[in-house]
Enzyme design. Structure first.
Site, PDB file in Angstrom:
ATOM      1  N   GLU A 261       0.669  -1.136  -0.015  1.00  0.00           N
ATOM      2  CA  GLU A 261      -0.314  -0.365  -0.210  1.00  0.00           C
ATOM      3  C   GLU A 261       0.881   1.335   0.059  1.00  0.00           C
ATOM      4  O   GLU A 261       1.171   1.162   0.677  1.00  0.00           O
ATOM      5  CB  GLU A 261      -1.079  -0.359   1.451  1.00  0.00           C
ATOM      6  CG  GLU A 261      -1.789  -1.072   1.442  1.00  0.00           C
ATOM      7  CD  GLU A 261      -3.203  -1.252   0.157  1.00  0.00           C
ATOM      8  OE1 GLU A 261      -3.151  -0.390  -0.025  1.00  0.00           O
ATOM      9  OE2 GLU A 261      -3.716  -2.139   0.188  1.00  0.00           O
ATOM     10  N   CYS A 300      -3.649   8.587   3.365  1.00  0.00           N
ATOM     11  CA  CYS A 300      -2.801   7.947   2.021  1.00  0.00           C
ATOM     12  C   CYS A 300      -4.136   8.498   0.949  1.00  0.00           C
ATOM     13  O   CYS A 300      -3.840   8.338   0.030  1.00  0.00           O
ATOM     14  CB  CYS A 300      -2.444   6.473   2.410  1.00  0.00           C
ATOM     15  SG  CYS A 300      -3.747   5.265   3.494  1.00  0.00           S
TER      16      CYS A 300
HETATM   17  P1  NAP Z   1       8.188   4.848   4.360  1.00  0.00           P
HETATM   18  O1  NAP Z   1       9.468   5.947   5.415  1.00  0.00           O
HETATM   19  O2  NAP Z   1       8.270   4.653   3.787  1.00  0.00           O
HETATM   20  O3  NAP Z   1       7.979   3.334   6.248  1.00  0.00           O
HETATM   21  C1  NAP Z   1       6.698   3.358   5.729  1.00  0.00           C
HETATM   22  C2  NAP Z   1       8.183   1.857   6.963  1.00  0.00           C
HETATM   23  O4  NAP Z   1       8.226   1.144   6.808  1.00  0.00           O
HETATM   24  C3  NAP Z   1       8.237   2.576   8.197  1.00  0.00           C
HETATM   25  O5  NAP Z   1       7.812   1.601   9.662  1.00  0.00           O
HETATM   26  C4  NAP Z   1       9.613   2.440   8.470  1.00  0.00           C
HETATM   27  O6  NAP Z   1      10.369   1.838   9.191  1.00  0.00           O
HETATM   28  C5  NAP Z   1       9.962   0.682   7.172  1.00  0.00           C
HETATM   29  N1  NAP Z   1      11.161   0.782   6.392  1.00  0.00           N
HETATM   30  C6  NAP Z   1      12.406   1.947   5.695  1.00  0.00           C
HETATM   31  N2  NAP Z   1      12.255   1.402   5.488  1.00  0.00           N
HETATM   32  C7  NAP Z   1      12.902   0.274   5.849  1.00  0.00           C
HETATM   33  C8  NAP Z   1      13.625  -0.763   4.752  1.00  0.00           C
HETATM   34  N3  NAP Z   1      14.489  -0.191   3.602  1.00  0.00           N
HETATM   35  N4  NAP Z   1      13.220  -1.758   4.879  1.00  0.00           N
HETATM   36  C9  NAP Z   1      11.912  -2.117   5.109  1.00  0.00           C
HETATM   37  N5  NAP Z   1      11.150  -0.874   6.009  1.00  0.00           N
HETATM   38  C10 NAP Z   1      11.442   0.059   5.973  1.00  0.00           C
HETATM   39  O7  NAP Z   1       6.530   5.712   4.705  1.00  0.00           O
HETATM   40  P2  NAP Z   1       6.218   7.148   5.792  1.00  0.00           P
HETATM   41  O8  NAP Z   1       6.896   7.665   5.800  1.00  0.00           O
HETATM   42  O9  NAP Z   1       6.080   5.931   6.953  1.00  0.00           O
HETATM   43  O10 NAP Z   1       4.752   6.682   5.352  1.00  0.00           O
HETATM   44  C11 NAP Z   1       3.888   7.724   4.897  1.00  0.00           C
HETATM   45  C12 NAP Z   1       3.536   7.073   3.166  1.00  0.00           C
HETATM   46  O11 NAP Z   1       2.718   5.796   3.409  1.00  0.00           O
HETATM   47  C13 NAP Z   1       2.691   8.252   2.205  1.00  0.00           C
HETATM   48  O12 NAP Z   1       3.620   7.761   0.887  1.00  0.00           O
HETATM   49  C14 NAP Z   1       1.698   7.638   2.376  1.00  0.00           C
HETATM   50  O13 NAP Z   1       0.937   7.783   1.245  1.00  0.00           O
HETATM   51  C15 NAP Z   1       1.603   6.223   2.348  1.00  0.00           C
HETATM   52  N6  NAP Z   1       0.836   5.200   3.352  1.00  0.00           N
HETATM   53  C16 NAP Z   1       0.094   5.002   2.218  1.00  0.00           C
HETATM   54  C17 NAP Z   1      -1.298   4.283   2.948  1.00  0.00           C
HETATM   55  C18 NAP Z   1      -2.145   2.668   2.113  1.00  0.00           C
HETATM   56  O14 NAP Z   1      -2.840   2.097   2.562  1.00  0.00           O
HETATM   57  N7  NAP Z   1      -2.085   2.958   0.823  1.00  0.00           N
HETATM   58  C19 NAP Z   1      -1.405   4.253   4.098  1.00  0.00           C
HETATM   59  C20 NAP Z   1      -1.436   4.519   5.178  1.00  0.00           C
HETATM   60  C21 NAP Z   1       0.412   5.660   4.257  1.00  0.00           C
HETATM   61  P3  NAP Z   1      11.279   3.584  10.207  1.00  0.00           P
HETATM   62  O15 NAP Z   1       9.337   4.469  10.669  1.00  0.00           O
HETATM   63  O16 NAP Z   1      11.584   2.738  11.173  1.00  0.00           O
HETATM   64  O17 NAP Z   1      11.651   4.202   9.247  1.00  0.00           O
END
Ligand code: NAP
Length: 527
Positions: A261, A300
């Protein structure tokens, strides 16, 4: 500043509470910047944790029927309801949300769990699910195929985003646990506290078998390395991290099933025949303002692009701006505040940077930052005021259809005719949701047909559903959540459809008698 006595949250893996051996990362109050707790998983034996979940949690869950697991979800609901006040307190501090916005995450999560508890009840004593009817394999009807769904014998790893520490856990855990699959959740670091606390309450209440639910806070390093062929991973977050997950050897080489997602440039579309006095126009304006401001736009599913007929561009800009001007922004502890903070300084920087990038192409139609914040320091807090941007000829724009600014920001765009409107909406290259505002059922039907293939959900609002509609950005457990293309290509929820991800489909080719014996332990899968 992190004070030395900032508590370090324990992780729960391998059936034990375990603290990391490092200093950890400090989580902060989104408004005051005060340090709250630290998270860390340095030195934890991840391998042991995954094996324990698979062997103990998986076996115990699979020994239960769907009905028993549904009842277990009901018990989780009770535990969470008992501790709701603590969750609201954590959300106010760590996420900077108003009570209303915290409810979207906290009560939204509990509601989703309750929904699956109810749905699962109907599956009763069954241990597997029958997918469709038996199919004859030849002239002789005695030898037939029956497709069967069985829970996968692995763990479900959830890597979650920062904006929904509660709902993001439970909307995934409900179908996983109902399916009989143990869960390991890795919450986003910035807001991990709420997830950790909820897991702690549920574990301490003893309502789940050992190993059914684990939480690992802090770094994501080596988590994906633990995954084995029958495990699944469900990721929610940015497109950039999604690329890393998809290309990890667990997915690329070991065929670990993966649901993504990711981000999305969701649209709102006003019917070309709408007028400034029409109900459709008013409904669109209200929904756009709601979507821009609920959870400070950190959803999102939030509306990012608003499409209106060219002749209504100025009226729409004026009406949306007038409502945005009434939104008080600041410290959610002050009751007059309608919109709280973003979750962190990092997100604030990212949103301000994103607005700047969009402004290379768009005009600023409304800038809420001219109004002082309520009870919040503009520097120390992660508050960002709503901003409405605009473009009269968005076909010429590029970044407006590419950059998701994850905050209270949206861009108003004009279109000249229906065909141009469909093309412009599709420039989002696959989104979670598009909403349509119209009094004409025929237009809504055309919009649904035109936009369905590029969206996970089409949400049509007409005056007759104005009072009962569930909201553009609200993800309801009975409806599909996910979207094609840049939205990640994933599918979640959609009622019992969600169980599909946690089951393996097998064609059992056997005699009618053998299939009768199998059917005695199964329930029909009717999503
Ligand atoms: P993110 O930076 O991609 O982080 C998401 C998760 O991935 C966090 O738990 C993060 O951990 C982890 N992560 C980071 N680097 C990783 C790696 N190399 N390997 C495995 N996991 C890793 O996203 P975010 O900033 O938290 O969320 C915002 C984004 O999520 C927005 O773009 C939004 O649109 C999207 N979103 C989508 C939905 C949907 O249902 N489609 C729902 C909510 C949000 P850390 O926090 O420890 O870095």
């Amino acid at each position: 500043m992190t004070t030395p006595d900032t508590p370090l949250l324990p992780n729960y893996i391998a059936g034990r509470w375990q603290t990391g051996h490092g200093h950890g990362t400090t989580l902060r109050d989104a408004v005051t910047g005060e340090s709250l707790v630290r998270v860390d998983n340095t030195g934890l034996n991840l391998h042991e944790g995954f094996v324990f979940a698979r062997e103990h949690g998986g076996a115990a869950l699979r020994a239960m029927s769907y009905g028993q697991r549904a009842a277990m979800l009901g018990e989780v609901v009770k535990v969470l309801q008992t501790n709701r006040d603590a969750y609201y307190d954590i959300a106010t501090r760590n996420s900077g949300t108003t009570t209303k916005d915290s409810a979207v995450d906290i009560d939204g999560g509990i509601f989703t769990l309750g929904y699956y508890a109810k749905q699962g009840e109907a599956l009763g004593d069954a241990k597997c699910l029958l997918d469709g009817e038996r199919i004859r394999m030849g002239k002789d009807p005695v030898f037939q195929t029956q497709h069967v769904l069985n829970p996968t014998r692995g763990v479900a790893l959830f890597i979650n985003a920062f904006n929904f520490p509660s709902w993001g856990l439970w909307e995934k855990a409900a179908p996983a646990l109902l399916s009989g699959v143990p869960v390991i959740v890795k919450p986003a670091t910035a807001t991990a506290w709420l997830t950790q606390r909820m897991v702690e309450d549920v574990v301490k209440a003893g309502v789940l078998p050992e190993g059914a639910l684990s939480v690992i806070c802090g770094s994501s390093a080596h988590l994906m390395d633990q995954l084995q062929p029958f495990d699944v991973v469900s990721f929610t977050g940015s497109a950039e991290t999604a690329r890393i997950i998809r290309s990890h050897p667990a997915v690329a080489q070991r065929s670990v099933r993966c649901n993504i997602e990711a981000d999305s440039l969701n649209s709102a579309l006003l019917d070309p025949s709408a007028t400034v006095d029409s109900e459709a126009f008013k409904l669109m304006v209200s929904e756009v303002v709601r979507e821009m401001t609920v959870k400070s736009g950190q959803k999102c599913t939030a509306i990012r692009r608003i499409f209106v007929p060219l002749e209504l561009f100025d009226d729409a800009a004026e009406a949306i701006s007038a409502k945005l001007a009434k939104v008080t922004v600041g410290n959610p502890r002050n009751e007059t505040v309608r919109m709280g903070a973003l979750v962190s300084q990092e997100q604030k920087r990212s949103v301000l940077h994103g607005i700047e990038a969009l402004c290379h192409e768009a005009l600023v139609l409304f800038d809420g930052s001219e109004v002082p914040l309520v009870d919040a320091d503009p520097e120390a807090s992660a508050c960002v005021a709503p901003t409405l941007l605009g473009h009269r000829d968005p076909g010429q724009a590029k970044v407006l259809h590419e950059i998701e600014v994850f905050g209270p920001v949206a861009t108003l765009m004009a279109y000249e005719d229906e065909d141009e409107a469909w093309d412009l909406v599709r420039r989002g290259e696959g989104s979670l949701v598009a909403s349509v505002y119209s009094e004409d059922p025929a237009f809504i039907a055309r919009a649904a047909a035109e936009l369905a293939d590029s969206h996970g959900r089409v949400h049509a609002i007409s005056p007759d559903v104005a009072a009962s509609q569930t909201g553009h950005g609200n993800v309801m457990p009975m409806s599909l959540h996910g979207g094609p293309g840049r939205a990640g290509g994933g599918e979640e929820l959609g009622g019992l459809r969600a169980l599909g991800f946690y089951h393996r489909r097998t064609a059992v080719q056997a005699s009618s008698a053998a299939l009768d014996a199998l059917a005695a332990t199964a329930a029909p899968f009717k999503p």
